[in-house]
Design an enzyme around this catalytic site. Structure first.
Site, PDB file in Angstrom:
ATOM      1  N   CYS A  40      33.362  48.246  44.932  1.00  0.00           N
ATOM      2  CA  CYS A  40      33.522  47.494  43.459  1.00  0.00           C
ATOM      3  C   CYS A  40      33.376  45.819  43.179  1.00  0.00           C
ATOM      4  CB  CYS A  40      34.409  48.027  42.478  1.00  0.00           C
ATOM      5  SG  CYS A  40      34.452  47.393  40.665  1.00  0.00           S
ATOM      6  N   HIS A  41      33.068  44.818  41.833  1.00  0.00           N
ATOM      7  CA  HIS A  41      32.780  43.882  41.613  1.00  0.00           C
ATOM      8  C   HIS A  41      33.968  43.212  41.865  1.00  0.00           C
ATOM      9  CE1 HIS A  41      30.009  40.662  40.653  1.00  0.00           C
ATOM     10  NE2 HIS A  41      31.300  39.875  40.630  1.00  0.00           N
ATOM     11  N   THR A  42      35.130  44.232  41.558  1.00  0.00           N
ATOM     12  CA  THR A  42      36.501  44.112  41.499  1.00  0.00           C
ATOM     13  C   THR A  42      36.934  43.406  42.604  1.00  0.00           C
ATOM     14  OG1 THR A  42      36.390  44.944  39.556  1.00  0.00           O
ATOM     15  CG2 THR A  42      38.613  44.404  40.189  1.00  0.00           C
ATOM     16  N   HIS A  62      39.134  50.980  46.167  1.00  0.00           N
ATOM     17  CA  HIS A  62      40.139  51.164  44.819  1.00  0.00           C
ATOM     18  C   HIS A  62      39.139  52.512  44.143  1.00  0.00           C
ATOM     19  CE1 HIS A  62      37.510  48.370  42.438  1.00  0.00           C
ATOM     20  NE2 HIS A  62      37.613  49.310  41.732  1.00  0.00           N
ATOM     21  N   GLU A  63      38.265  52.449  44.958  1.00  0.00           N
ATOM     22  CA  GLU A  63      37.030  53.772  44.124  1.00  0.00           C
ATOM     23  C   GLU A  63      36.478  54.470  45.717  1.00  0.00           C
ATOM     24  OE1 GLU A  63      33.293  52.527  41.944  1.00  0.00           O
ATOM     25  OE2 GLU A  63      32.457  52.637  43.379  1.00  0.00           O
ATOM     26  N   CYS A  92      50.588  59.772  34.477  1.00  0.00           N
ATOM     27  CA  CYS A  92      52.057  60.101  34.840  1.00  0.00           C
ATOM     28  C   CYS A  92      52.554  61.635  33.579  1.00  0.00           C
ATOM     29  CB  CYS A  92      53.315  59.178  35.349  1.00  0.00           C
ATOM     30  SG  CYS A  92      53.911  58.695  33.360  1.00  0.00           S
ATOM     31  N   CYS A  95      55.479  59.243  30.371  1.00  0.00           N
ATOM     32  CA  CYS A  95      55.922  57.671  29.955  1.00  0.00           C
ATOM     33  C   CYS A  95      55.675  57.460  28.528  1.00  0.00           C
ATOM     34  CB  CYS A  95      55.052  56.310  31.196  1.00  0.00           C
ATOM     35  SG  CYS A  95      53.532  56.289  30.669  1.00  0.00           S
ATOM     36  N   CYS A 106      49.002  54.258  31.435  1.00  0.00           N
ATOM     37  CA  CYS A 106      49.815  54.893  32.069  1.00  0.00           C
ATOM     38  C   CYS A 106      50.726  53.473  32.785  1.00  0.00           C
ATOM     39  CB  CYS A 106      50.050  55.784  33.218  1.00  0.00           C
ATOM     40  SG  CYS A 106      51.285  56.603  34.266  1.00  0.00           S
ATOM     41  N   ARG A 110      53.059  49.929  37.154  1.00  0.00           N
ATOM     42  CA  ARG A 110      52.466  49.511  37.071  1.00  0.00           C
ATOM     43  C   ARG A 110      52.912  48.158  37.771  1.00  0.00           C
ATOM     44  NH1 ARG A 110      49.653  45.528  37.636  1.00  0.00           N
ATOM     45  NH2 ARG A 110      47.627  44.859  36.548  1.00  0.00           N
ATOM     46  N   CYS A 169      35.695  54.645  40.262  1.00  0.00           N
ATOM     47  CA  CYS A 169      35.986  53.429  39.122  1.00  0.00           C
ATOM     48  C   CYS A 169      34.456  53.460  38.451  1.00  0.00           C
ATOM     49  CB  CYS A 169      36.082  52.152  40.238  1.00  0.00           C
ATOM     50  SG  CYS A 169      36.127  50.882  38.862  1.00  0.00           S
TER      51      CYS A 169
HETATM   52  P1  NAD Z   1      27.698  43.798  39.475  1.00  0.00           P
HETATM   53  O1  NAD Z   1      27.716  42.687  40.949  1.00  0.00           O
HETATM   54  O2  NAD Z   1      27.654  45.139  40.456  1.00  0.00           O
HETATM   55  O3  NAD Z   1      26.697  43.235  38.471  1.00  0.00           O
HETATM   56  C1  NAD Z   1      26.872  42.343  37.633  1.00  0.00           C
HETATM   57  C2  NAD Z   1      24.965  41.882  37.373  1.00  0.00           C
HETATM   58  O4  NAD Z   1      25.403  41.684  35.917  1.00  0.00           O
HETATM   59  C3  NAD Z   1      24.423  42.199  38.176  1.00  0.00           C
HETATM   60  O5  NAD Z   1      23.650  42.609  37.880  1.00  0.00           O
HETATM   61  C4  NAD Z   1      23.925  41.127  37.163  1.00  0.00           C
HETATM   62  O6  NAD Z   1      22.910  40.289  37.667  1.00  0.00           O
HETATM   63  C5  NAD Z   1      24.833  40.944  35.831  1.00  0.00           C
HETATM   64  N1  NAD Z   1      24.349  39.627  35.427  1.00  0.00           N
HETATM   65  C6  NAD Z   1      25.533  38.371  36.033  1.00  0.00           C
HETATM   66  N2  NAD Z   1      25.609  37.100  34.833  1.00  0.00           N
HETATM   67  C7  NAD Z   1      25.548  37.331  33.740  1.00  0.00           C
HETATM   68  C8  NAD Z   1      24.966  37.240  32.732  1.00  0.00           C
HETATM   69  N3  NAD Z   1      25.034  35.451  31.982  1.00  0.00           N
HETATM   70  N4  NAD Z   1      23.997  38.051  31.675  1.00  0.00           N
HETATM   71  C9  NAD Z   1      23.080  38.816  32.250  1.00  0.00           C
HETATM   72  N5  NAD Z   1      23.607  39.350  33.484  1.00  0.00           N
HETATM   73  C10 NAD Z   1      24.190  39.038  33.950  1.00  0.00           C
HETATM   74  O7  NAD Z   1      29.196  44.179  38.781  1.00  0.00           O
HETATM   75  P2  NAD Z   1      29.529  45.512  38.296  1.00  0.00           P
HETATM   76  O8  NAD Z   1      30.513  46.283  39.524  1.00  0.00           O
HETATM   77  O9  NAD Z   1      28.517  46.605  37.747  1.00  0.00           O
HETATM   78  O10 NAD Z   1      31.048  44.970  37.464  1.00  0.00           O
HETATM   79  C11 NAD Z   1      30.583  44.429  36.768  1.00  0.00           C
HETATM   80  C12 NAD Z   1      32.004  44.066  36.171  1.00  0.00           C
HETATM   81  O11 NAD Z   1      33.469  44.324  35.854  1.00  0.00           O
HETATM   82  C13 NAD Z   1      33.329  42.853  36.709  1.00  0.00           C
HETATM   83  O12 NAD Z   1      33.407  41.412  36.731  1.00  0.00           O
HETATM   84  C14 NAD Z   1      34.097  43.784  37.524  1.00  0.00           C
HETATM   85  O13 NAD Z   1      35.366  43.326  37.698  1.00  0.00           O
HETATM   86  C15 NAD Z   1      34.417  45.020  36.585  1.00  0.00           C
HETATM   87  N6  NAD Z   1      35.251  46.799  36.049  1.00  0.00           N
HETATM   88  C16 NAD Z   1      36.051  46.488  35.533  1.00  0.00           C
HETATM   89  C17 NAD Z   1      36.155  47.638  35.253  1.00  0.00           C
HETATM   90  C18 NAD Z   1      37.272  48.076  33.898  1.00  0.00           C
HETATM   91  O14 NAD Z   1      38.132  49.095  34.360  1.00  0.00           O
HETATM   92  N7  NAD Z   1      37.556  47.133  32.822  1.00  0.00           N
HETATM   93  C19 NAD Z   1      36.167  48.682  35.977  1.00  0.00           C
HETATM   94  C20 NAD Z   1      35.212  48.606  36.915  1.00  0.00           C
HETATM   95  C21 NAD Z   1      34.423  47.391  36.886  1.00  0.00           C
HETATM   96  N1  AHE Z   2      44.140  41.788  38.571  1.00  0.00           N
HETATM   97  C1  AHE Z   2      43.433  41.376  37.341  1.00  0.00           C
HETATM   98  C2  AHE Z   2      43.445  42.931  36.420  1.00  0.00           C
HETATM   99  C3  AHE Z   2      42.235  43.222  36.737  1.00  0.00           C
HETATM  100  C4  AHE Z   2      41.689  44.151  34.977  1.00  0.00           C
HETATM  101  O1  AHE Z   2      42.064  44.387  34.341  1.00  0.00           O
HETATM  102  N2  AHE Z   2      41.241  45.468  36.591  1.00  0.00           N
HETATM  103  C5  AHE Z   2      41.497  46.565  35.296  1.00  0.00           C
HETATM  104  C6  AHE Z   2      40.379  47.487  36.361  1.00  0.00           C
HETATM  105  S1  AHE Z   2      38.978  47.005  37.234  1.00  0.00           S
HETATM  106  C7  AHE Z   2      37.991  48.021  38.083  1.00  0.00           C
HETATM  107  O2  AHE Z   2      37.130  47.396  39.055  1.00  0.00           O
HETATM  108  C8  AHE Z   2      42.309  47.318  34.758  1.00  0.00           C
HETATM  109  O3  AHE Z   2      42.480  48.038  34.918  1.00  0.00           O
HETATM  110  N3  AHE Z   2      43.274  46.935  34.120  1.00  0.00           N
HETATM  111  C9  AHE Z   2      44.220  47.050  33.276  1.00  0.00           C
HETATM  112  C10 AHE Z   2      45.602  47.205  34.416  1.00  0.00           C
HETATM  113  O4  AHE Z   2      46.530  47.241  33.985  1.00  0.00           O
HETATM  114  O5  AHE Z   2      45.658  45.886  35.426  1.00  0.00           O
HETATM  115  C11 AHE Z   2      44.019  39.916  36.407  1.00  0.00           C
HETATM  116  O6  AHE Z   2      42.819  40.073  36.294  1.00  0.00           O
HETATM  117  O7  AHE Z   2      45.054  40.327  36.334  1.00  0.00           O
HETATM  118 ZN    ZN Z   3      36.608  49.081  40.331  1.00  0.00          ZN
END
Ligand code: NAD
Ligand code: AHE
Ligand code: ZN
Length: 375
Positions: A40-42, A62-63, A92, A95, A106, A110, A169
């Protein structure tokens, strides 16, 4: 026991595939053989050094998906042979957060999870006696890992590991952001910024929810065909619109008697704070909801004129798509088995652990949607 793992030794360095020692499960823990893991990108975000919680050395990932090998004392909900998906957001069910029914976040473990250790404060991973940290409580870039019982979803054994790992994920985050967080209704208009491994799942979630207009925004024109494959109706490349992106999108979403414009729902799937602002401001005056999914690095902040919120837009965020892992993940696996959602076409590359760094290179070049490591 000796296991094979890709170790993040320092920020910005390629992962090192090597042999690592893993201790067995302690009380309320479970030893899992990981069969497959997505990248994943994360994982890349943490490896880059941008993550304020990043700790090295660590085993990222994590995936994943795998099989229970051994359970520690006190474990009652799982047994050897069960097929499981690790949960970086555990459930859990005890909590205050779980009991609130208002969040999936949860809080049971954490703080230790963020410190790269198990709930008892120690790591199960080491190399020659030197501690190696866990990551997001999962560490799926190892062929065996230990997780707390509450961080494992038991899933249908008929599902293929190399596909359902993505539910750990990307799939759940994207679809859940639409269904659980934004609660998109039939006929809605939506804009998805970033059509990668998450954004395409937002698009398939929007199709599932019955959205009418699904606009995808990406800098990479190759993503047009990808978006259309999962239900996108319009594609916008910000580099080609020839004017400011926000007014362009607002204009595109004007419909019928409503000439105000702006989408009912917008989603940031880039992690770029400027894009997050564009997403908020491209949502509809009075009722637009804008969901931040992307993760941004230490020190980065979002901003907008308060007027954007005063005039009725809601800025919100989602982690793991608001999904309660042990409850919702098994259902999503069943949706996949029933053909309600697609996963297979998004897994563009499969590789052995030895080639895991190639998966990161494919992500950087924009050539992959999801790379999956198969053990
Ligand atoms: P990815 O690299 O597969 O996709 C990102 C996409 O964004 C690409 O297609 C890229 O071309 C595009 N992009 C980049 N800059 C851009 C811009 N300025 N305008 C438009 N498009 C643009 O990444 P992913 O795996 O899809 O992850 C995306 C984001 O989500 C990451 O920041 C990741 O960390 C986050 N994420 C968050 C959660 C969550 O639970 N909140 C879960 C998983 C991933
Ligand atoms: N350590 C990072 C937090 C990043 C973040 O927000 N992670 C998401 C999942 S991304 C999965 O690809 C998340 O679950 N957030 C809730 C949590 O409790 O972390 C930072 O920025 O500090
Ligand atoms: Zn992820």
């Amino acid at each position: 026991m000796d296991v094979r793992a890709a170790v993040a030794v320092a920020a910005g360095k390629p992962l090192e595939v090597t042999t690592v020692q893993l201790e067995g499960p302690r009380a309320f823990e479970v030893l899992v053989e990981i069969k497959a893991t997505g990248i994943c990108h994360t994982d890349d975000f943490t490896l880059s050094g941008a993550d304020p919680e990043g700790i090295f050395p660590a085993i990222l990932g994590h995936e994943g998906a795998g099989v229970v090998v051994e359970v520690g004392k006190g474990v009652t909900s799982l047994k050897p042979g069960d097929h499981v998906i690790p949960l970086y957001t555990p459930e859990c069910r005890e909590c205050p957060s779980c009991l609130s029914r208002k969040t999936n976040l949860c809080t049971a473990i954490r703080s230790t999870q963020g410190q790269g250790v198990m709930p008892d404060g120690t790591s199960r991973f080491s190399i020659n006696g030197e501690k190696v940290h866990h990551y997001m409580g999962c560490s799926t870039f190892a062929n065996y890992t230990v997780l707390p019982e509450i961080a494992l979803a038991k899933v249908n054994p008929a599902a293929a590991f190399d596909k359902i790992c993505y539910i750990g994920c990307g799939v759940t985050t994207g679809i859940g952001a639409v269904i659980n967080t934004a609660k998109v209704e039939m006929g809605a208009t939506a804009i998805v910024f970033g059509l990668g491994g998450i954004g395409l799942n937002v698009i398939q979630g929007l199709r599932l929810a019955g959205a009418d207009m699904i606009i995808g925004v990406d800098l990479n024109n190759d993503k047009k065909a990808w978006g259309e494959r999962f239900g996108m109706t319009h594609f916008v490349n910000p580099l080609e619109v020839g004017e400011d992106l926000v007014p362009y999108l607002v204009n595109l979403t004007k419909r019928g008697a409503d000439q105000i414009g702006g989408a009912d729902y917008t989603f940031d799937c880039t992690g770029n704070t400027k894009v997050m602002r564009q997403a908020l401001e491209a949502s509809h005056r009075g009722w637009g909801k804008s969901v931040v999914i992307g993760v941004a690095g230490a020190g980065q902040e979002i901003s907008t004129r308060p007027f954007q919120l005063v005039t009725g837009r809601t800025w919100m965020g989602t982690a793991f798509g608001g999904a309660r892992g042990r409850t919702d993940v098994p259902k999503i696996v069943d949706w996949y088995l029933d053909g309600k959602i697609e996963i297979d076409p998004m897994i563009t590359h499969v590789m052995p652990l030895e080639d895991i760094n190639k998966g990161f290179e494919l992500m950087h070049s924009g050539k992959s949607i999801r790379s999956v490591v198969v053990y």
